[in-house]
Design a protein around this motif. Structure first.
Motif, PDB file in Angstrom:
ATOM      1  N   ALA A   1      97.445  36.436 -15.793  1.00 50.98           N
ATOM      2  CA  ALA A   1      98.135  36.988 -15.263  1.00 50.98           C
ATOM      3  C   ALA A   1      98.775  36.713 -14.297  1.00 50.98           C
ATOM      4  CB  ALA A   1      97.439  37.798 -14.225  1.00 50.98           C
ATOM      5  N   SER A   2      99.471  36.532 -12.936  1.00 53.14           N
ATOM      6  CA  SER A   2     100.071  36.449 -11.836  1.00 53.14           C
ATOM      7  C   SER A   2      99.527  35.878 -11.200  1.00 53.14           C
ATOM      8  CB  SER A   2     100.950  37.295 -11.520  1.00 53.14           C
ATOM      9  OG  SER A   2     100.329  38.026 -10.704  1.00 53.14           O
ATOM     10  N   GLN A   3     100.026  34.550 -10.230  1.00 51.47           N
ATOM     11  CA  GLN A   3      98.291  34.665  -9.135  1.00 51.47           C
ATOM     12  C   GLN A   3      98.133  35.675  -8.332  1.00 51.47           C
ATOM     13  OE1 GLN A   3      99.721  30.771  -7.949  1.00 51.47           O
ATOM     14  NE2 GLN A   3      97.989  29.396  -9.690  1.00 51.47           N
ATOM     15  N   ALA A   4      99.221  36.072  -7.849  1.00 50.64           N
ATOM     16  CA  ALA A   4      98.618  37.661  -7.050  1.00 50.64           C
ATOM     17  C   ALA A   4      98.033  38.217  -7.864  1.00 50.64           C
ATOM     18  CB  ALA A   4     100.197  38.330  -7.199  1.00 50.64           C
ATOM     19  N   VAL A   5      98.171  39.087  -9.395  1.00 47.81           N
ATOM     20  CA  VAL A   5      96.952  39.512  -9.574  1.00 47.81           C
ATOM     21  C   VAL A   5      95.464  38.849 -10.159  1.00 47.81           C
ATOM     22  CG1 VAL A   5      95.933  40.600 -11.910  1.00 47.81           C
ATOM     23  CG2 VAL A   5      98.675  40.697 -11.050  1.00 47.81           C
ATOM     24  N   LYS A   6      95.005  38.067  -9.704  1.00 50.41           N
ATOM     25  CA  LYS A   6      94.547  36.931  -9.904  1.00 50.41           C
ATOM     26  C   LYS A   6      94.039  36.768  -8.676  1.00 50.41           C
ATOM     27  CE  LYS A   6      95.571  33.626 -13.265  1.00 50.41           C
ATOM     28  NZ  LYS A   6      96.105  32.117 -13.986  1.00 50.41           N
ATOM     29  N   ALA A   7      93.914  36.517  -7.626  1.00 54.49           N
ATOM     30  CA  ALA A   7      93.857  36.649  -6.301  1.00 54.49           C
ATOM     31  C   ALA A   7      93.198  37.978  -6.089  1.00 54.49           C
ATOM     32  CB  ALA A   7      94.788  36.064  -4.889  1.00 54.49           C
ATOM     33  N   ARG A   8      93.556  38.730  -6.574  1.00 56.10           N
ATOM     34  CA  ARG A   8      93.310  40.205  -6.128  1.00 56.10           C
ATOM     35  C   ARG A   8      91.850  40.079  -6.968  1.00 56.10           C
ATOM     36  NH1 ARG A   8      98.733  42.507  -6.636  1.00 56.10           N
ATOM     37  NH2 ARG A   8      98.262  43.056  -8.199  1.00 56.10           N
ATOM     38  N   MET A   9      91.616  40.100  -8.072  1.00 56.65           N
ATOM     39  CA  MET A   9      90.347  39.822  -9.365  1.00 56.65           C
ATOM     40  C   MET A   9      89.537  39.172  -8.766  1.00 56.65           C
ATOM     41  SD  MET A   9      91.868  39.117 -12.784  1.00 56.65           S
ATOM     42  CE  MET A   9      90.175  39.448 -13.467  1.00 56.65           C
ATOM     43  N   VAL A  10      89.615  38.119  -8.129  1.00 54.38           N
ATOM     44  CA  VAL A  10      88.576  37.091  -7.157  1.00 54.38           C
ATOM     45  C   VAL A  10      88.665  37.955  -5.365  1.00 54.38           C
ATOM     46  CG1 VAL A  10      88.292  35.414  -5.926  1.00 54.38           C
ATOM     47  CG2 VAL A  10      89.352  34.886  -8.261  1.00 54.38           C
ATOM     48  N   ALA A  11      89.058  38.036  -5.231  1.00 52.50           N
ATOM     49  CA  ALA A  11      88.754  39.165  -4.002  1.00 52.50           C
ATOM     50  C   ALA A  11      88.074  40.449  -4.635  1.00 52.50           C
ATOM     51  CB  ALA A  11      90.155  39.624  -2.637  1.00 52.50           C
ATOM     52  N   GLU A  12      87.793  41.111  -5.319  1.00 51.66           N
ATOM     53  CA  GLU A  12      87.493  42.122  -5.697  1.00 51.66           C
ATOM     54  C   GLU A  12      85.966  41.371  -5.388  1.00 51.66           C
ATOM     55  OE1 GLU A  12      89.363  44.092  -9.171  1.00 51.66           O
ATOM     56  OE2 GLU A  12      90.839  44.921  -6.914  1.00 51.66           O
ATOM     57  N   LYS A  13      85.658  40.426  -7.227  1.00 52.60           N
ATOM     58  CA  LYS A  13      84.886  39.724  -7.264  1.00 52.60           C
ATOM     59  C   LYS A  13      83.818  39.445  -6.402  1.00 52.60           C
ATOM     60  CE  LYS A  13      86.130  38.585 -12.082  1.00 52.60           C
ATOM     61  NZ  LYS A  13      86.127  38.152 -13.414  1.00 52.60           N
ATOM     62  N   TYR A  14      84.631  38.928  -5.412  1.00 53.47           N
ATOM     63  CA  TYR A  14      83.930  37.700  -4.179  1.00 53.47           C
ATOM     64  C   TYR A  14      83.395  38.553  -3.355  1.00 53.47           C
ATOM     65  CZ  TYR A  14      82.300  33.562  -1.664  1.00 53.47           C
ATOM     66  OH  TYR A  14      81.894  32.713  -0.746  1.00 53.47           O
ATOM     67  N   GLY A  15      84.595  39.559  -2.379  1.00 52.24           N
ATOM     68  CA  GLY A  15      84.585  40.448  -1.650  1.00 52.24           C
ATOM     69  C   GLY A  15      85.423  39.980  -0.417  1.00 52.24           C
ATOM     70  N   GLY A  16      86.365  41.026  -0.157  1.00 51.78           N
ATOM     71  CA  GLY A  16      86.797  40.409   1.308  1.00 51.78           C
ATOM     72  C   GLY A  16      88.559  40.039   0.435  1.00 51.78           C
ATOM     73  N   THR A  17      88.454  39.181   1.058  1.00 48.51           N
ATOM     74  CA  THR A  17      90.342  39.825   1.400  1.00 48.51           C
ATOM     75  C   THR A  17      90.925  37.530   0.976  1.00 48.51           C
ATOM     76  OG1 THR A  17      90.805  39.316   3.263  1.00 48.51           O
ATOM     77  CG2 THR A  17      90.793  41.609   2.531  1.00 48.51           C
ATOM     78  N   LEU A  18      92.112  38.059  -0.132  1.00 47.92           N
ATOM     79  CA  LEU A  18      92.018  36.324  -0.468  1.00 47.92           C
ATOM     80  C   LEU A  18      93.871  36.841  -0.345  1.00 47.92           C
ATOM     81  CD1 LEU A  18      90.771  33.877  -1.096  1.00 47.92           C
ATOM     82  CD2 LEU A  18      91.231  34.335  -3.116  1.00 47.92           C
TER      83      LEU A  18
END
Length: 128
Positions: free
Chosen positions: A64-81
């Motif tokens: 996926a795009s890095q923007a989508v990956k950043a959202r996925m990581v933020a959801e898994k990790y908790g918080g905003t990224l």
């Protein structure tokens, strides 16, 4: 007219369906032996830098795009990224994974290997 010998005694019906678009089946065969060192390196990185390890895993396993990956990581990790933070942590995680720790901890090695700025700014950085 069709001759009697060429006729089908039972009425035919068109029971053919349209081609189905079946999803690809992914079979998890585990991690190949020659790539286990990567998994061990990420596991050890995860102890000190859980966000970086998560970003590295996501970057190389998700398409996926890095923007989508950043959202996925933020959801898994908790918080905003943000995407910028995602790229920065990816860069730092990549340096850790490749063993370029002198660029992460410049007090261990000479600063000239990591920074390309002027000598004055290097000295100012290390006087803190």
């Amino acid at each position: 007219m069709v001759p009697m010998w060429a006729a089908d005694p039972i009425r035919a019906s068109n029971d053919a369906s349209h081609p189905h678009d079946l999803p690809e089946v992914a079979v998890d065969i585990g991690i190949p032996d020659e790539l286990r060192w990567i998994d061990r390196a990420l596991a050890s990185m995860e102890r000190q830098y859980p966000l970086r390890a998560l970003i590295l895993r996501t970057e190389f396993t998700v398409s996926a795009s890095q923007a989508v990956k950043a959202r996925m990581v933020a959801e898994k990790y908790g918080g905003t990224l943000s995407v910028w933070q995602y790229r920065r942590e990816l860069q730092m995680g990549g340096r850790l994974a490749t063993g370029k720790t002198s660029c992460l901890m410049p007090w261990i090695d000479t600063p000239s290997k990591c920074f390309t700025s002027s000598t004055r700014s290097k000295q100012a950085l290390f006087q803190r």
